[in-house]
Design a protein around this motif. Sequence first.
Motif, PDB file in Angstrom:
ATOM      1  N   CYS A  52      43.008  99.064  54.963  1.00 29.00           N
ATOM      2  CA  CYS A  52      43.126  97.751  55.616  1.00 29.00           C
ATOM      3  C   CYS A  52      41.780  97.037  55.684  1.00 29.00           C
ATOM      4  O   CYS A  52      41.689  95.851  55.364  1.00 29.00           O
ATOM      5  CB  CYS A  52      43.708  97.909  57.008  1.00 29.00           C
ATOM      6  N   ILE A  53      40.763  97.735  56.097  1.00 32.70           N
ATOM      7  CA  ILE A  53      39.435  97.118  56.211  1.00 32.70           C
ATOM      8  C   ILE A  53      38.936  96.665  54.842  1.00 32.70           C
ATOM      9  O   ILE A  53      38.408  95.563  54.692  1.00 32.70           O
ATOM     10  CB  ILE A  53      38.444  98.095  56.873  1.00 32.70           C
ATOM     11  N   THR A  54      39.121  97.491  53.836  1.00 29.83           N
ATOM     12  CA  THR A  54      38.706  97.125  52.483  1.00 29.83           C
ATOM     13  C   THR A  54      39.466  95.901  51.995  1.00 29.83           C
ATOM     14  O   THR A  54      38.885  94.999  51.397  1.00 29.83           O
ATOM     15  CB  THR A  54      38.919  98.312  51.523  1.00 29.83           C
ATOM     16  N   ILE A  56      40.864  93.500  53.783  1.00 27.75           N
ATOM     17  CA  ILE A  56      40.415  92.313  54.518  1.00 27.75           C
ATOM     18  C   ILE A  56      39.082  91.825  53.971  1.00 27.75           C
ATOM     19  O   ILE A  56      38.878  90.623  53.778  1.00 27.75           O
ATOM     20  CB  ILE A  56      40.331  92.619  56.030  1.00 27.75           C
ATOM     21  N   GLN A  57      38.164  92.749  53.695  1.00 28.92           N
ATOM     22  CA  GLN A  57      36.868  92.351  53.147  1.00 28.92           C
ATOM     23  C   GLN A  57      37.017  91.716  51.771  1.00 28.92           C
ATOM     24  O   GLN A  57      36.338  90.747  51.449  1.00 28.92           O
ATOM     25  CB  GLN A  57      35.926  93.543  53.087  1.00 28.92           C
ATOM     26  N   MET A  58      37.912  92.265  50.957  1.00 31.84           N
ATOM     27  CA  MET A  58      38.119  91.697  49.616  1.00 31.84           C
ATOM     28  C   MET A  58      38.685  90.285  49.713  1.00 31.84           C
ATOM     29  O   MET A  58      38.288  89.400  48.974  1.00 31.84           O
ATOM     30  CB  MET A  58      39.033  92.604  48.804  1.00 31.84           C
ATOM     31  N   ASN A  60      38.315  88.179  52.262  1.00 34.01           N
ATOM     32  CA  ASN A  60      37.257  87.300  52.761  1.00 34.01           C
ATOM     33  C   ASN A  60      36.246  86.968  51.682  1.00 34.01           C
ATOM     34  O   ASN A  60      35.789  85.837  51.576  1.00 34.01           O
ATOM     35  CB  ASN A  60      36.542  87.947  53.950  1.00 34.01           C
ATOM     36  N   ARG A  61      35.883  87.957  50.869  1.00 31.62           N
ATOM     37  CA  ARG A  61      34.907  87.702  49.804  1.00 31.62           C
ATOM     38  C   ARG A  61      35.469  86.785  48.745  1.00 31.62           C
ATOM     39  O   ARG A  61      34.774  85.930  48.230  1.00 31.62           O
ATOM     40  CB  ARG A  61      34.468  89.021  49.162  1.00 31.62           C
ATOM     41  N   SER A  62      36.747  86.956  48.382  1.00 27.16           N
ATOM     42  CA  SER A  62      37.310  86.131  47.325  1.00 27.16           C
ATOM     43  C   SER A  62      37.451  84.690  47.775  1.00 27.16           C
ATOM     44  O   SER A  62      37.218  83.769  47.015  1.00 27.16           O
ATOM     45  CB  SER A  62      38.662  86.683  46.867  1.00 27.16           C
TER      46      SER A  62
END
Length: 171
Positions: A52-54, A56-58, A60-62
Amino acid sequence: MNYEYKKIIEKQKAPKELIEKTREKMKQMQRKKRIKKYTAIFAMAACIGVVCITGIQMINRSSAGVYEKLTAENINEDKFEKGLLLGNGVLGVGKNYESAFCVMKYKNVEEVPEEMWNLKEQSMKGKKIRFGYYEEKKMYCVLFKVENVYVYITGENVTEQEMKKFLDKNF
């Protein structure tokens, strides 16, 4: 014969010591099973959390990557025309942004400020835009076309990040 055999077996009793050792081993086996069960559950929960954390970060980055590539070019000319005011944007806490953002629409190419055409086209979420900065007026501006209408947005006394955030929220 079966009847007699059963009677003999029933009369036999194990020593108390053996019974206690057996009960203790059974309890230990049950504890080990519980520990394995909770360890497996904890490991699955940790894996789900990491995924889940990964994710969400992906995401946000995209989404942020589109705006990070966007760079404002300096506009040297001091000309600035205002058109039809269609709305103000409010952004940020602690600062007064009531008149910070101005959105104007033009139907004709001739109405758009000439300086905007000197800026190179950039891409933002699949749209071609022109993004610039008036240094003397401390103002960012963006031009793009939507359904045969030119949208011209200015942001006075805002940072580049705030301008990008405004574009992200409203367009």
